[in-house]
Scaffold this active site. Structure first.
Site, mmCIF file in Angstrom:
data_model
loop_
_atom_site.group_PDB
_atom_site.id
_atom_site.type_symbol
_atom_site.label_atom_id
_atom_site.label_comp_id
_atom_site.label_asym_id
_atom_site.label_seq_id
_atom_site.Cartn_x
_atom_site.Cartn_y
_atom_site.Cartn_z
ATOM 1 N N TYR A 1 -2.299 -1.528 10.210
ATOM 2 C CA TYR A 1 -2.293 -1.641 8.743
ATOM 3 C C TYR A 1 -0.963 -1.117 8.191
ATOM 4 O O TYR A 1 -0.335 -1.753 7.345
ATOM 5 C CB TYR A 1 -3.474 -0.852 8.180
ATOM 6 C CG TYR A 1 -3.685 -0.989 6.687
ATOM 7 C CD1 TYR A 1 -4.327 -2.110 6.156
ATOM 8 C CD2 TYR A 1 -3.273 0.015 5.811
ATOM 9 C CE1 TYR A 1 -4.546 -2.223 4.788
ATOM 10 C CE2 TYR A 1 -3.490 -0.095 4.444
ATOM 11 C CZ TYR A 1 -4.127 -1.217 3.935
ATOM 12 O OH TYR A 1 -4.345 -1.334 2.583
ATOM 13 N N SER B 1 0.869 -1.177 0.000
ATOM 14 C CA SER B 1 0.000 0.000 0.000
ATOM 15 C C SER B 1 0.906 1.227 0.000
ATOM 16 O O SER B 1 2.081 1.137 0.391
ATOM 17 C CB SER B 1 -0.844 -0.011 1.280
ATOM 18 O OG SER B 1 -1.448 1.247 1.481
HETATM 19 P P1 NAD Z 1 -11.807 -5.739 -0.729
HETATM 20 O O1 NAD Z 1 -12.384 -5.644 0.619
HETATM 21 O O2 NAD Z 1 -12.610 -5.394 -1.910
HETATM 22 O O3 NAD Z 1 -11.209 -7.214 -0.948
HETATM 23 C C1 NAD Z 1 -10.481 -7.880 0.053
HETATM 24 C C2 NAD Z 1 -10.802 -9.367 -0.051
HETATM 25 O O4 NAD Z 1 -9.985 -10.055 0.913
HETATM 26 C C3 NAD Z 1 -12.267 -9.685 0.305
HETATM 27 O O5 NAD Z 1 -12.858 -10.471 -0.714
HETATM 28 C C4 NAD Z 1 -12.175 -10.449 1.606
HETATM 29 O O6 NAD Z 1 -13.192 -11.418 1.784
HETATM 30 C C5 NAD Z 1 -10.780 -11.089 1.477
HETATM 31 N N1 NAD Z 1 -10.260 -11.508 2.781
HETATM 32 C C6 NAD Z 1 -10.261 -10.803 3.935
HETATM 33 N N2 NAD Z 1 -9.781 -11.564 4.942
HETATM 34 C C7 NAD Z 1 -9.468 -12.770 4.397
HETATM 35 C C8 NAD Z 1 -8.950 -13.975 4.942
HETATM 36 N N3 NAD Z 1 -8.644 -14.101 6.240
HETATM 37 N N4 NAD Z 1 -8.748 -15.020 4.112
HETATM 38 C C9 NAD Z 1 -9.068 -14.921 2.792
HETATM 39 N N5 NAD Z 1 -9.558 -13.808 2.230
HETATM 40 C C10 NAD Z 1 -9.774 -12.748 3.034
HETATM 41 O O7 NAD Z 1 -10.492 -4.845 -0.682
HETATM 42 P P2 NAD Z 1 -9.450 -4.340 -1.806
HETATM 43 O O8 NAD Z 1 -9.433 -2.873 -1.697
HETATM 44 O O9 NAD Z 1 -9.665 -5.001 -3.100
HETATM 45 O O10 NAD Z 1 -8.104 -4.858 -1.131
HETATM 46 C C11 NAD Z 1 -7.201 -5.749 -1.750
HETATM 47 C C12 NAD Z 1 -5.816 -5.458 -1.236
HETATM 48 O O11 NAD Z 1 -5.425 -4.153 -1.653
HETATM 49 C C13 NAD Z 1 -5.671 -5.458 0.284
HETATM 50 O O12 NAD Z 1 -4.466 -6.084 0.641
HETATM 51 C C14 NAD Z 1 -5.643 -3.998 0.639
HETATM 52 O O13 NAD Z 1 -4.971 -3.750 1.841
HETATM 53 C C15 NAD Z 1 -4.887 -3.443 -0.556
HETATM 54 N N6 NAD Z 1 -5.051 -2.005 -0.760
HETATM 55 C C16 NAD Z 1 -6.267 -1.477 -1.061
HETATM 56 C C17 NAD Z 1 -6.393 -0.113 -1.241
HETATM 57 C C18 NAD Z 1 -7.723 0.518 -1.566
HETATM 58 O O14 NAD Z 1 -7.814 1.754 -1.534
HETATM 59 N N7 NAD Z 1 -8.754 -0.232 -1.874
HETATM 60 C C19 NAD Z 1 -5.271 0.724 -1.125
HETATM 61 C C20 NAD Z 1 -4.046 0.149 -0.818
HETATM 62 C C21 NAD Z 1 -3.944 -1.219 -0.652
#
Ligand code: NAD
Length: 292
Positions: free
Chosen positions: A194, A181
Site C-alpha cells: 500500500y 494517502s
Molecule cells: P472504501 O472501501 O470505502 O471504498 C473503496 C471503493 O473502491 C469500494 O467501493 C470498492 O468496491 C472499490 N474498488 C476496490 N477495488 C476495485 C476495483 N478493482 N475496481 C473498481 N473499484 C474497486 O474505501 P475509502 O476509504 O473510501 O478509500 C478510497 C480511497 O481513499 C482509496 O484509494 C484509499 O486507499 C484512500 N485512502 C483512504 C483512507 C482512509 O482512512 N479511509 C486513508 C488514506 C487513503
C-alpha cells in the site's frame, strides 16, 4: 461585515433614502460577489468520472460533485452498492449513471471510458480513487496480494488516464485527481504494498502534470489521513485489533478526530473546480494534522 455597516439606521428622511439606495447597492454587489464565487466552484455542465464511487470517499465525492452540477459516471467493481449509490444521487436531484468496472483491467477501463464518453459527450474530471489495503509486511504478503494492491491503487490510474486524456485533450483540458494517502508521503507499519503504491501515486501525479499541462490538463493528488470508511474499519479486522480501540487511536491527531468522507470530498471539489485553476502537480494532505 456588510450587515454591520448597515446596522446604523439614519434618522432624517433624505438620509433614509440615501441609506436605502446604498443598502441596495451593497446587496447587489454582494449578490454579484456570491455569483462570482459560485461560478468558480460550480461544476455545472461538467462530466466527472469517480472510481471507487460505491463507498466511502468516492461516494461522498460523487454526491458533492453532483450537487455542484456535474454529471457523474460512478465506477466500481461492487455492482449492488454502486447502483444503490447512484440511485441515492439521482433521488436528491443529481445526474448520475453507474458503470460496473474492474479498474485493474485495461479492457474494462477502455470499455467504461468509451461508454461514459458516448453517453455524456465529454469528460472534464477524472477522480482516480478506487483503493484496497492489506496490512502486511514483506514477510507475510503473498505475491497475489502485492499485485492486487499495486494494480488497484496505482496501475488503475495509468489505465483510466490513458483512455481519458485523449478525450480531455479534444475537449480543451480537464482535471485529474488521484487518491494518494498520508502513507504515500511517509511509511506505515505492515502496509508495504500500500505504501509503495501510494508513494507511486504521489510521484506519478507530478509526472502526469508535467506531461499534460500543455493541453490544459491539471493533475493533482489528495492524501487523506484516517477517514471513517469501510476500508479503515477493515484494517482493524486485518490487524486483529478491537475496532473501537483502533478508531480511538486513529483519532489521535491535532484536530482530535478521524476524517469524514465529506472532508476529503470538499478538497476534491476544490481540485476539480476552477478555484484551483493554477494548481497542478501537487499533493494536498487532508488529515486533521496527522502528518504535521
Ligand atoms: P472504501 O472501501 O470505502 O471504498 C473503496 C471503493 O473502491 C469500494 O467501493 C470498492 O468496491 C472499490 N474498488 C476496490 N477495488 C476495485 C476495483 N478493482 N475496481 C473498481 N473499484 C474497486 O474505501 P475509502 O476509504 O473510501 O478509500 C478510497 C480511497 O481513499 C482509496 O484509494 C484509499 O486507499 C484512500 N485512502 C483512504 C483512507 C482512509 O482512512 N479511509 C486513508 C488514506 C487513503
Amino acid at each position: 461585515m456588510v450587515e454591520k455597516q448597515l446596522d446604523h439606521i439614519p434618522q432624517r428622511n433624505n438620509e433614509l433614502v440615501d441609506y436605502e439606495i446604498e443598502k441596495f447597492r451593497k446587496l447587489k454587489n454582494m449578490d454579484l460577489k456570491n455569483k462570482q464565487i459560485l461560478n468558480l466552484i460550480s461544476l455545472d455542465g461538467k462530466v466527472a468520472i469517480v472510481t471507487g464511487a460505491a463507498s466511502g470517499i468516492g461516494f461522498a465525492t460523487a454526491k458533492l460533485l453532483a450537487e455542484m452540477g456535474a454529471i457523474i459516471g460512478l465506477v466500481d467493481i461492487d455492482e449492488s452498492k454502486g447502483i444503490d449509490a447512484t440511485d441515492q444521487i439521482k433521488k436528491s436531484g443529481g445526474k448520475a449513471e453507474f458503470f460496473l468496472c474492474d479498474v485493474t483491467s485495461d479492457f474494462e477501463c477502455k470499455k467504461t471510458v468509451e461508454a461514459i464518453y458516448k453517453e455524456f459527450g465529454k469528460i472534464d474530471v477524472l477522480f482516480n480513487n478506487a483503493g484496497v489495503i492489506k496490512r502486511k509486511s514483506v514477510l507475510d504478503l503473498n505475491e497475489k496480494d502485492w499485485d492486487l494492491i499495486i494494480d488497484v491503487n496505482l496501475k488503475s490510474i495509468y489505465l483510466l488516464s490513458r483512455h481519458v486524456i485523449p478525450i480531455m485533450i479534444k475537449g480543451g483540458g480537464g482535471s485529474i485527481i488521484n487518491t494518494g494517502s498520508g502513507w504515500g508521503i511517509k511509511g506505515g507499519p505492515n502496509a508495504v504494498a500500500y505504501c509503495a503504491a501510494k508513494g507511486g501515486v504521489v510521484n506519478m501525479t507530478r509526472a502526469m502534470a508535467i506531461d499534460h499541462g500543455k493541453h490544459g490538463i491539471r493533475v493533482n493528488c489528495i492524501c487523506p489521513g484516517d477517514v471513517d470508511t469501510p476500508l479503515l474499519r477493515d484494517e482493524a479486522k486485518q490487524l486483529g485489533i478491537d475496532e473501537e480501540t483502533f478508531m480511538k487511536e486513529a483519532a489521535e491527531r491535532p484536530l482530535n478526530r478521524v476524517g469524514s468522507p465529506q472532508d476529503i470530498a470538499n478538497a476534491v471539489l476544490y481540485l476539480a473546480s476552477d478555484l484551483s485553476s493554477w494548481v497542478t502537480g501537487t499533493s494536498i494532505i487532508v488529515d486533521g494534522g496527522g502528518l504535521a
